[in-house]
Design a protein around this motif. Structure first.
Motif, mmCIF file in Angstrom:
data_model
loop_
_atom_site.group_PDB
_atom_site.id
_atom_site.type_symbol
_atom_site.label_atom_id
_atom_site.label_comp_id
_atom_site.label_asym_id
_atom_site.label_seq_id
_atom_site.Cartn_x
_atom_site.Cartn_y
_atom_site.Cartn_z
ATOM 1 N N PRO A 25 2.581 46.738 -2.921
ATOM 2 C CA PRO A 25 2.054 45.677 -3.796
ATOM 3 C C PRO A 25 3.107 44.919 -4.611
ATOM 4 O O PRO A 25 3.151 43.691 -4.563
ATOM 5 N N GLY A 26 3.959 45.622 -5.339
ATOM 6 C CA GLY A 26 4.967 44.943 -6.167
ATOM 7 C C GLY A 26 5.980 44.184 -5.337
ATOM 8 O O GLY A 26 6.362 43.057 -5.675
ATOM 9 N N CYS A 27 6.403 44.778 -4.247
ATOM 10 C CA CYS A 27 7.418 44.149 -3.398
ATOM 11 C C CYS A 27 6.862 42.930 -2.673
ATOM 12 O O CYS A 27 7.567 41.948 -2.460
ATOM 13 N N THR A 28 5.582 42.988 -2.325
ATOM 14 C CA THR A 28 4.929 41.839 -1.698
ATOM 15 C C THR A 28 4.799 40.704 -2.714
ATOM 16 O O THR A 28 5.088 39.543 -2.397
ATOM 17 N N THR A 29 4.402 41.034 -3.945
ATOM 18 C CA THR A 29 4.311 40.028 -5.018
ATOM 19 C C THR A 29 5.655 39.345 -5.206
ATOM 20 O O THR A 29 5.744 38.114 -5.285
ATOM 21 N N GLU A 30 6.719 40.142 -5.264
ATOM 22 C CA GLU A 30 8.063 39.605 -5.482
ATOM 23 C C GLU A 30 8.493 38.705 -4.321
ATOM 24 O O GLU A 30 8.945 37.570 -4.529
ATOM 25 N N ALA A 31 8.350 39.195 -3.098
ATOM 26 C CA ALA A 31 8.761 38.428 -1.918
ATOM 27 C C ALA A 31 7.969 37.116 -1.811
ATOM 28 O O ALA A 31 8.540 36.065 -1.520
ATOM 29 N N CYS A 32 6.667 37.190 -2.081
ATOM 30 C CA CYS A 32 5.833 35.980 -1.989
ATOM 31 C C CYS A 32 6.173 34.982 -3.103
ATOM 32 O O CYS A 32 6.063 33.771 -2.898
#
Length: 155
Positions: free
Chosen positions: A43-50
């Motif tokens: 979740p956090g890494c997807t938020t950051e990448a997006c």
């Protein structure tokens, strides 16, 4: 520990496309946003990448090259990149050597830390926040604006 004002450590790594790159390939051509994150497709890494993806045009406007680093393998990076249509490079750091060079290790989880490196290869900004993944792009953009403003005042 790397510090603001120091030369960025040069590393070589394999990208999501299987290509071997060196940070040196980009110095002199781009400002570099080098961000370390714990794990693909969480979740956090997807938020950051997006957030980096959604601000891609702004980042390109500052001559920025974005490179995401985690210990996931290239296959995982490739799937993550395709799933979220990420327009930037993801590199694999399975032995955590790049993390070590940048002291981006973390305690329980690998650190979520972003470095902004200018075209001369100098670290200009460091942002470390595990709990606010979406803010990494805002911090990077702030630093890139400062770099551009300094470049313009010299010309």
């Amino acid at each position: 520990m790397v510090k603001i004002g120091e030369k960025a450590p040069i590393f070589e790594a394999v990208t999501d496309s299987g290509e071997r790159i060196s940070l040196a390939d980009f110095i002199g051509k781009y400002n570099i946003v080098l961000y370390f994150y714990p794990k693909d497709d969480t979740p956090g890494c997807t938020t950051e990448a997006c957030a980096f993806r959604d601000n891609w045009d702004s980042l390109k406007g500052f001559d920025a090259m974005v490179i995401g680093v985690s210990s996931d393998d290239t296959n995982s990076h490739k799937k993550f990149k395709q799933k979220y249509n990420l327009p930037f490079i993801l590199v694999s750091d399975p032995d955590k050597k790049i993390r070590e060079m940048y002291n981006a290790k973390g305690f329980i989880l690998p650190a979520r830390i972003t470095f902004v490196i200018d075209k001369k290869g100098v670290i200009r900004h460091i942002y470390n926040s595990q709990m606010n993944p979406g803010n990494h792009v805002n911090e990077a953009l702030k630093a890139l604006k400062q770099i551009k403003s300094e470049e313009m005042s010299k010309s």
